[in-house]
Design an enzyme around this catalytic site. Structure first.
Site, PDB file in Angstrom:
ATOM      1  N   ARG A   1     -97.489  29.782  53.387  1.00 42.24           N
ATOM      2  CA  ARG A   1     -96.763  29.453  52.139  1.00 42.24           C
ATOM      3  C   ARG A   1     -95.278  29.234  52.353  1.00 42.24           C
ATOM      4  NH1 ARG A   1     -99.809  33.709  49.752  1.00 42.24           N
ATOM      5  NH2 ARG A   1    -101.733  32.888  48.853  1.00 42.24           N
TER       6      ARG A   1
ATOM      7  N   LYS B   1     -86.277  16.358  52.256  1.00 42.11           N
ATOM      8  CA  LYS B   1     -87.529  15.639  51.976  1.00 42.11           C
ATOM      9  C   LYS B   1     -88.364  15.683  53.250  1.00 42.11           C
ATOM     10  CE  LYS B   1     -85.965  12.350  48.474  1.00 42.11           C
ATOM     11  NZ  LYS B   1     -85.736  10.941  48.155  1.00 42.11           N
TER      12      LYS B   1
ATOM     13  N   GLU C   1     -77.605   2.774  57.953  1.00 41.48           N
ATOM     14  CA  GLU C   1     -77.497   3.903  57.001  1.00 41.48           C
ATOM     15  C   GLU C   1     -76.060   4.424  56.944  1.00 41.48           C
ATOM     16  OE1 GLU C   1     -79.884   4.611  54.992  1.00 41.48           O
ATOM     17  OE2 GLU C   1     -81.748   4.024  55.991  1.00 41.48           O
TER      18      GLU C   1
ATOM     19  N   LYS D   1     -74.011  12.997  52.565  1.00 43.39           N
ATOM     20  CA  LYS D   1     -75.394  13.128  52.105  1.00 43.39           C
ATOM     21  C   LYS D   1     -75.657  14.553  51.631  1.00 43.39           C
ATOM     22  CE  LYS D   1     -80.219  12.292  52.558  1.00 43.39           C
ATOM     23  NZ  LYS D   1     -81.384  11.821  53.256  1.00 43.39           N
TER      24      LYS D   1
ATOM     25  N   GLU E   1     -83.237  14.229  42.790  1.00 40.39           N
ATOM     26  CA  GLU E   1     -83.048  12.801  42.535  1.00 40.39           C
ATOM     27  C   GLU E   1     -83.166  12.419  41.060  1.00 40.39           C
ATOM     28  OE1 GLU E   1     -84.705  10.574  45.793  1.00 40.39           O
ATOM     29  OE2 GLU E   1     -84.463   8.693  44.726  1.00 40.39           O
TER      30      GLU E   1
ATOM     31  N   ARG F   1     -78.358  11.262  43.464  1.00 36.89           N
ATOM     32  CA  ARG F   1     -79.100  11.024  44.711  1.00 36.89           C
ATOM     33  C   ARG F   1     -79.715   9.630  44.765  1.00 36.89           C
ATOM     34  NH1 ARG F   1     -82.873  15.346  48.052  1.00 36.89           N
ATOM     35  NH2 ARG F   1     -83.102  14.033  49.881  1.00 36.89           N
TER      36      ARG F   1
ATOM     37  N   ASN G   1     -80.235   5.104  47.548  1.00 28.77           N
ATOM     38  CA  ASN G   1     -81.240   4.050  47.632  1.00 28.77           C
ATOM     39  C   ASN G   1     -80.628   2.651  47.742  1.00 28.77           C
ATOM     40  OD1 ASN G   1     -83.930   4.420  47.851  1.00 28.77           O
ATOM     41  ND2 ASN G   1     -84.365   3.794  45.747  1.00 28.77           N
TER      42      ASN G   1
ATOM     43  N   HIS H   1     -82.256  -0.272  49.466  1.00 31.81           N
ATOM     44  CA  HIS H   1     -83.609   0.129  49.851  1.00 31.81           C
ATOM     45  C   HIS H   1     -84.714  -0.515  49.022  1.00 31.81           C
ATOM     46  CE1 HIS H   1     -81.613   2.869  52.493  1.00 31.81           C
ATOM     47  NE2 HIS H   1     -82.735   3.420  52.891  1.00 31.81           N
TER      48      HIS H   1
ATOM     49  N   HIS I   1     -87.603  -1.993  51.218  1.00 31.21           N
ATOM     50  CA  HIS I   1     -89.005  -1.556  51.224  1.00 31.21           C
ATOM     51  C   HIS I   1     -89.946  -2.759  51.098  1.00 31.21           C
ATOM     52  CE1 HIS I   1     -87.565   2.651  49.794  1.00 31.21           C
ATOM     53  NE2 HIS I   1     -87.630   2.589  51.100  1.00 31.21           N
TER      54      HIS I   1
ATOM     55  N   HIS J   1     -86.568  -0.183  59.977  1.00 34.97           N
ATOM     56  CA  HIS J   1     -86.082   0.182  58.651  1.00 34.97           C
ATOM     57  C   HIS J   1     -84.609  -0.207  58.497  1.00 34.97           C
ATOM     58  CE1 HIS J   1     -85.604   2.470  54.985  1.00 34.97           C
ATOM     59  NE2 HIS J   1     -84.633   3.195  55.533  1.00 34.97           N
TER      60      HIS J   1
HETATM   61  N1  LIG Z   1     -86.797  12.751  55.092  1.00 35.80           N
HETATM   62  C1  LIG Z   1     -85.962  11.791  54.799  1.00 35.80           C
HETATM   63  O1  LIG Z   1     -85.125  11.911  53.899  1.00 35.80           O
HETATM   64  C2  LIG Z   1     -86.031  10.520  55.581  1.00 35.80           C
HETATM   65  C3  LIG Z   1     -85.023   9.562  55.444  1.00 35.80           C
HETATM   66  C4  LIG Z   1     -85.075   8.411  56.232  1.00 35.80           C
HETATM   67  C5  LIG Z   1     -86.147   8.229  57.114  1.00 35.80           C
HETATM   68  N2  LIG Z   1     -87.121   9.172  57.201  1.00 35.80           N
HETATM   69  C6  LIG Z   1     -88.246   9.007  58.131  1.00 35.80           C
HETATM   70  O2  LIG Z   1     -87.724   8.959  59.450  1.00 35.80           O
HETATM   71  C7  LIG Z   1     -88.650   8.264  60.286  1.00 35.80           C
HETATM   72  C8  LIG Z   1     -87.860   7.402  61.243  1.00 35.80           C
HETATM   73  O3  LIG Z   1     -87.068   8.263  62.017  1.00 35.80           O
HETATM   74  P1  LIG Z   1     -86.057   7.785  63.175  1.00 35.80           P
HETATM   75  O4  LIG Z   1     -85.760   6.353  63.023  1.00 35.80           O
HETATM   76  O5  LIG Z   1     -84.974   8.790  63.189  1.00 35.80           O
HETATM   77  O6  LIG Z   1     -86.793   7.999  64.526  1.00 35.80           O
HETATM   78  P2  LIG Z   1     -88.269   8.242  65.013  1.00 35.80           P
HETATM   79  O7  LIG Z   1     -88.588   9.670  64.889  1.00 35.80           O
HETATM   80  O8  LIG Z   1     -89.145   7.229  64.371  1.00 35.80           O
HETATM   81  O9  LIG Z   1     -88.080   7.864  66.546  1.00 35.80           O
HETATM   82  C9  LIG Z   1     -87.861   6.525  66.959  1.00 35.80           C
HETATM   83  C10 LIG Z   1     -88.010   6.402  68.472  1.00 35.80           C
HETATM   84  O10 LIG Z   1     -86.866   6.951  69.127  1.00 35.80           O
HETATM   85  C11 LIG Z   1     -87.272   7.879  70.135  1.00 35.80           C
HETATM   86  N3  LIG Z   1     -86.166   8.825  70.263  1.00 35.80           N
HETATM   87  C12 LIG Z   1     -85.806   9.830  69.433  1.00 35.80           C
HETATM   88  N4  LIG Z   1     -84.672  10.395  69.864  1.00 35.80           N
HETATM   89  C13 LIG Z   1     -84.312   9.748  71.005  1.00 35.80           C
HETATM   90  C14 LIG Z   1     -83.240   9.875  71.923  1.00 35.80           C
HETATM   91  N5  LIG Z   1     -82.255  10.762  71.725  1.00 35.80           N
HETATM   92  N6  LIG Z   1     -83.197   9.045  72.986  1.00 35.80           N
HETATM   93  C15 LIG Z   1     -84.156   8.099  73.166  1.00 35.80           C
HETATM   94  N7  LIG Z   1     -85.188   7.924  72.341  1.00 35.80           N
HETATM   95  C16 LIG Z   1     -85.268   8.749  71.271  1.00 35.80           C
HETATM   96  C17 LIG Z   1     -88.581   8.419  69.626  1.00 35.80           C
HETATM   97  O11 LIG Z   1     -89.344   8.952  70.666  1.00 35.80           O
HETATM   98  C18 LIG Z   1     -89.196   7.149  69.046  1.00 35.80           C
HETATM   99  O12 LIG Z   1     -89.770   6.364  70.060  1.00 35.80           O
HETATM  100  C19 LIG Z   1     -89.600   7.521  59.372  1.00 35.80           C
HETATM  101  O13 LIG Z   1     -90.855   8.125  59.426  1.00 35.80           O
HETATM  102  C20 LIG Z   1     -88.978   7.705  57.976  1.00 35.80           C
HETATM  103  O14 LIG Z   1     -89.945   7.786  56.958  1.00 35.80           O
HETATM  104  C21 LIG Z   1     -87.076  10.302  56.459  1.00 35.80           C
HETATM  105 ZN   LIG Z   2     -83.136   4.464  54.697  1.00 36.63          ZN
END
Ligand SMILES: NC(=O)c1ccc[n+]([C@@H]2O[C@H](COP(=O)([O-])OP(=O)(O)OC[C@H]3O[C@@H](n4cnc5c(N)ncnc54)[C@H](O)[C@@H]3O)[C@@H](O)[C@H]2O)c1
Ligand SMILES: [Zn+2]
Length: 359
Positions: free
Chosen positions: A98, A120, A162, A222, A232, A236, A240, A243, A247, A259
């Site tokens: 939990r 999130k 971003e 942020k 949101e 917040r 977007n 975005h 999307h 993205h």
């Molecule tokens: N929670 C939120 O508010 C929020 C906001 C934006 C995006 N997201 C999510 O984030 C995800 C995308 O994340 P991302 O773009 O940060 O990366 P990712 O986790 O998708 O990783 C992208 C690639 O980079 C590699 N990588 C990571 N760190 C590295 C480093 N230091 N050196 C070399 N390679 C490295 C990973 O192995 C992978 O191949 C999506 O699933 C998206 O939905 C969440």
């Molecule tokens: Zn984004």
């Protein structure tokens, strides 16, 4: 609850100060083996990396591993990696027994300025992205610019979009500073024909101090927004910016585009919508396009092989399926200038009408 953000150049401080002997459980992206060495002595779960990893199945594997390793209600689960790793870690920790404490060491620029902040957490389900999840804040986020030294071009640039979005919302001065810095990184990287160091290493080489400062400032913005509007309901929503159309671009290109590239083009389209509504002028749009191109991001659909077949009018239909649609409209963030934006409720019909007239 508010997360504490630590900004350091190197990872050394983490081990000395934040990891708790006996109750820390580490989840790490398996592309980051060189970083895993820092966690010898702690139980470590390696995430076999891909977008497929963001599933309930992975969450179940993590839960089994936590149980096998005796994680109790005092556990601190630390996720180390990009947004995929932090999203999955946060979700698994939020539902294990939990809810146990969790924290992040984001290793991509995007995760440092965006994904790891805000609480999130979630996974994909069926064909829906991030459809199962929680809003639950990490204890702390350890942001370390050294982590980015191995980050390749595509991943680094996703984060730049971003960063510019955040400064376009909140900070004119840092927007300009960031554009100039990332433009210099882009020039330096291109001069080497892309064959030398990874993009992240080139950024550190151009000015590691400034890079750390830019990341810290964005994370702070942020964090502030999330603190004031965690669920949101108002402010917040500003995050977007760019975005809504991003999307749609992602949907219509089936994941072929990053993205960040989609957000870059989405911001320009949002500025064009502002012009169509008489709230911004053409010169502003051209300025934003030039800024994005200068840092190596695509400004218009034609500039990207994955989107060159699309027109803005094609994107409007996909907007209808955006999960942020309420009733027959959507909150749309209009950029009218740098650090001058407006959140308006735009009927979907109006979006379609405007999009049909845009190029
Ligand atoms: N929670 C939120 O508010 C929020 C906001 C934006 C995006 N997201 C999510 O984030 C995800 C995308 O994340 P991302 O773009 O940060 O990366 P990712 O986790 O998708 O990783 C992208 C690639 O980079 C590699 N990588 C990571 N760190 C590295 C480093 N230091 N050196 C070399 N390679 C490295 C990973 O192995 C992978 O191949 C999506 O699933 C998206 O939905 C969440
Ligand atoms: Zn984004």
């Amino acid at each position: 609850m508010k997360s504490v953000i630590y900004t350091h150049k190197s990872i050394n401080m983490l081990r000395e100060t934040l990891l708790e002997k006996g109750c820390t459980f580490v989840i790490i992206d398996n592309n980051l083996q060189h970083i895993a060495e820092n966690f010898a002595g702690f139980p470590v779960f390696c995430l076999k990396f891909s977008e497929q990893v963001k599933t309930l199945d992975t969450v179940a594997q993590i839960a089994s591993w936590l149980l096998e390793n005796g994680a109790d209600r005092d556990a601190l689960v630390v996720g180390i990696g990009g947004g995929i790793t932090t999203d999955v870690t946060g979700f698994a920790a939020s539902i294990y027994k939990r809810g146990v404490r969790f924290a992040f060491v984001p290793t991509t620029l995007l995760a440092q300025v965006d994904a790891s902040i805000g609480g999130k957490n979630g996974v994909n389900f069926h064909s829906y992205k991030n459809i199962l999840g929680t809003i639950n804040q990490p204890q702390w986020i350890y942001i370390c610019s050294d982590m980015l030294a191995t980050l390749p071009e595509r991943e680094f640039k996703a984060g730049i979009a971003e960063v510019l979005k955040t400064f376009m919302l909140f900070d004119k001065e840092n927007y300009r500073k960031a554009v100039e810095f990332f433009a210099e990184v882009s020039r330096r990287y291109a001069a080497r024909g892309g064959n030398g160091k990874p993009y992240g290493a080139v950024a550190s080489e151009v000015d590691g101090g400034l890079l750390t400062e830019i990341i810290g400032k964005c994370a702070e913005y942020k964090c502030g927004v999330v603190e004031r509007d965690e669920f949101e309901r108002g402010e917040r929503r500003l995050l977007n910016l760019g975005h809504t159309f991003a999307h749609s671009i992602e949907k219509l290109t089936g994941g072929e585009i990053s993205h960040g590239y989609a957000v870059s083009m989405g911001m320009v389209i949002a500025a064009k919508v502002a012009v169509a509504l008489g709230k911004a002028d053409e010169a502003f749009v051209r300025g934003v396009e030039d800024d994005l191109r200068s840092v190596g991001l695509p400004a218009v659909l034609d500039e990207c092989p994955a989107t060159s077949h699309l027109r803005i009018a094609d994107l409007a239909d996909a907007v209808k399926k955006d999960k942020k649609v309420t009733g027959s409209g959507i909150h749309f963030i209009l950029p009218k200038g740098i650090q001058d934006v407006e959140d308006i409720m735009l009927p979907l019909e109006k979006i379609k009408e405007i999009a049909d007239g845009l190029r």
